[in-house]
Motif scaffolding. Sequence first.
Motif, PDB file in Angstrom:
ATOM      1  N   ALA A 140       0.378   1.483  -8.434  1.00  0.00           N
ATOM      2  CA  ALA A 140       0.138   0.433  -7.438  1.00  0.00           C
ATOM      3  C   ALA A 140       1.441  -0.189  -6.944  1.00  0.00           C
ATOM      4  CB  ALA A 140      -0.758  -0.662  -8.028  1.00  0.00           C
ATOM      5  N   THR A 141       2.423  -0.330  -7.829  1.00  0.00           N
ATOM      6  CA  THR A 141       3.690  -0.957  -7.420  1.00  0.00           C
ATOM      7  C   THR A 141       4.636   0.033  -6.770  1.00  0.00           C
ATOM      8  OG1 THR A 141       4.750  -0.527  -9.555  1.00  0.00           O
ATOM      9  CG2 THR A 141       3.537  -2.600  -9.328  1.00  0.00           C
ATOM     10  N   LYS A 156      -5.119  -0.411  -5.269  1.00  0.00           N
ATOM     11  CA  LYS A 156      -4.708   0.489  -6.351  1.00  0.00           C
ATOM     12  C   LYS A 156      -4.533  -0.276  -7.659  1.00  0.00           C
ATOM     13  CE  LYS A 156      -2.432   4.234  -3.809  1.00  0.00           C
ATOM     14  NZ  LYS A 156      -1.159   4.975  -3.599  1.00  0.00           N
ATOM     15  N   LEU A 157      -4.020  -1.509  -7.556  1.00  0.00           N
ATOM     16  CA  LEU A 157      -3.831  -2.310  -8.760  1.00  0.00           C
ATOM     17  C   LEU A 157      -5.170  -2.639  -9.409  1.00  0.00           C
ATOM     18  CD1 LEU A 157      -2.066  -3.942 -10.711  1.00  0.00           C
ATOM     19  CD2 LEU A 157      -2.248  -5.870  -9.105  1.00  0.00           C
ATOM     20  N   THR A 206       2.816  -4.824  -3.970  1.00  0.00           N
ATOM     21  CA  THR A 206       1.826  -4.068  -4.723  1.00  0.00           C
ATOM     22  C   THR A 206       0.651  -3.717  -3.828  1.00  0.00           C
ATOM     23  OG1 THR A 206       2.425  -5.270  -6.739  1.00  0.00           O
ATOM     24  CG2 THR A 206       0.348  -4.088  -6.768  1.00  0.00           C
ATOM     25  N   ASP A 207       0.148  -2.507  -3.968  1.00  0.00           N
ATOM     26  CA  ASP A 207      -1.087  -2.111  -3.297  1.00  0.00           C
ATOM     27  C   ASP A 207      -2.240  -2.725  -4.087  1.00  0.00           C
ATOM     28  OD1 ASP A 207      -3.496  -0.686  -2.632  1.00  0.00           O
ATOM     29  OD2 ASP A 207      -2.270   0.896  -1.745  1.00  0.00           O
ATOM     30  N   THR A 208      -2.851  -3.780  -3.529  1.00  0.00           N
ATOM     31  CA  THR A 208      -3.848  -4.547  -4.277  1.00  0.00           C
ATOM     32  C   THR A 208      -5.006  -3.678  -4.728  1.00  0.00           C
ATOM     33  OG1 THR A 208      -3.287  -6.463  -2.934  1.00  0.00           O
ATOM     34  CG2 THR A 208      -5.291  -6.599  -4.236  1.00  0.00           C
TER      35      THR A 208
END
Length: 627
Positions: A351-352, A421-422, A417-419
């Motif tokens: 995600a990051t 995906k996180l 960060t891709d929220t």
Amino acid sequence: MTDANEDRSPNPSDQCRAIGNGRARRKRGRRMLLFAVCVVAVGVLAGLAFSWLSFKASTISAQLESATQLLPRLKDDILRKDAAAASVTVDQLKTHTTEAKAAAEDPLWTAACALPWIGVNFQAASELARSADDVAQLGAVPLVRVFQSLDWESLAPNAGGVDLQPMMAAQPKLKVAAHAVRQSSDRLNRIDSSGLMPRVAGPLAQARAKLNSVRGDLDTATNVASVAPGMLGAQATRRYLILIQNNAESRATGGIPGALAVLTLDKGKLSLNGQTSAGALGVMTPSLAVEKEQEQIYSGRIGKYMQDVNLTPDFPTTAATAQNMWERKTGERLDGVVSIDPVALGYILDATGPVAVTDLRLQALANRGLPTELSGTNIVRTLLSDVYSEISEPALQDMYFAGVAKEIFSALSTGQTDTKKLLDGLARGVDEGRVLAWSASTDEQAVIANYRLGGSISGPNISPANFGVYFNDGTGAKMDYYVKRTVQLFEECTGDDYGQVKVRVTSTNTAPADAANSLPAYVTGDGIFGIAPGTVQTNVVAYGPSQANVETAIVDGKKTDFAAHRHSNRPVGSVTVTLAPGQSSTVELTFGRIVQHTKPTLAVTPTVQPVKDVVLGTKPAECVPPK
């Protein structure tokens, strides 16, 4: 002889009788005609009523079917965070459920509900329509409104913290929606379906299943909204002990918690500090008290060494013990405990994006051959294998382990960060048992205990026919990186009212044949604990459903002795397996007198392997019915 001229005029009495008979015949004819007309009229009305009821039934069925087909779309809209699409979908959903409810409230349909025998079918259909409309109006609509009010991107950690107010404001709305869905679900569950026609019973069963699923999702959302803001530091700063589990040396919940850190959360803003190692805390003297059942199974080491607090698969025990150890050694009372492993750290890195190693101490260690940039593709190998090849000193290994975790959490805190995906990665980590949490707050822990995140081996998060297979390293080394495992359940035929399930665990040591010489001594253990270098010794512990028994243990086709215990009314059987490089072994533990007749489920220790490669599907019994 009668005279021909005799008077033959009709007798007045006979005339009256004839007239009366004629009138009676005509009256009977009119009655018959009236009866016939009535029969025809009733038939016509019955036909019209039947046609009208059939039309209403078709309307209810068609509208509910259309509404049902919209539910997956609505869920997908929410998962994609597409508020506009969710709003359109929920409006369409309302239209269909409103039409279905209106058809079920038709006067003729309502009257049909009172008919003997068949009336229960009309009543059930009415409940289906009303419940569907309640779910749409009182459940889905508020849920979408809450969804629209949340800025999903702002929920990801960032340098300024997280605005938790929208989540706090959403909690009452979610609670109302969950209550409405729960009431509808309870109404449908109370319907006696034994006497219903298949055309009604089938949709009823489907509606119950879907509504129970929606009910569970809404209850979860409500619970998350009720505790998450407080746990993220909305009202006061929270500090949690982080156990970074090392899957290269197995423990029941994942791996030895070699590296430790303190996670600070203040209004959603996070920071990681206080890095140390389990070894640095030393030995607990005197040992902390351990529950008698667990002490018998896992020994008193749980309360003596931080490295062994998770020999038990019961995370609340692990967490409470770790918290007490930390307080005894540092004097600091923390607010809870969170556990994570390198595989889950990899999900966060997905995600990051790749994270550069910026810490000067880590850079110095990286110069020994470790990567200067960590990603979801290299972190597991780096932390569970390469670090031991490149760094020989255990203290520096732990420092690198904790330092890498700090780099990842620092990247999280920047907000880049891709929220989605996180959230997806963390959800996957929780589902696989790689992310666990415990709160020192009794109220918060009562909520956490309902879910997989809590990691309890008993209670509401455990399905009735649950089996658990857990691994504890007996080598005193980091050889589990090379062990590949599969676990499968086999349902057995018993011929009585009890169930029987065989748990099969197959393990293979994939280490190179010359592991004793080619692998670092710290990885093999160098024979310090009596295990030949390159060989792996594992304690395999299996749990069955409550009230069942462990009956037999077979290792590589031979019946063997095993240790039998009970933990929270669940049967526990354990055997020890020793594998030289290239060797495989299969353990089979059979559980009998199982009273639960639900589908078996299986939980396992999360290892280096993907869970899907470890947990194989349950094989149902193929019983031959008695002649």
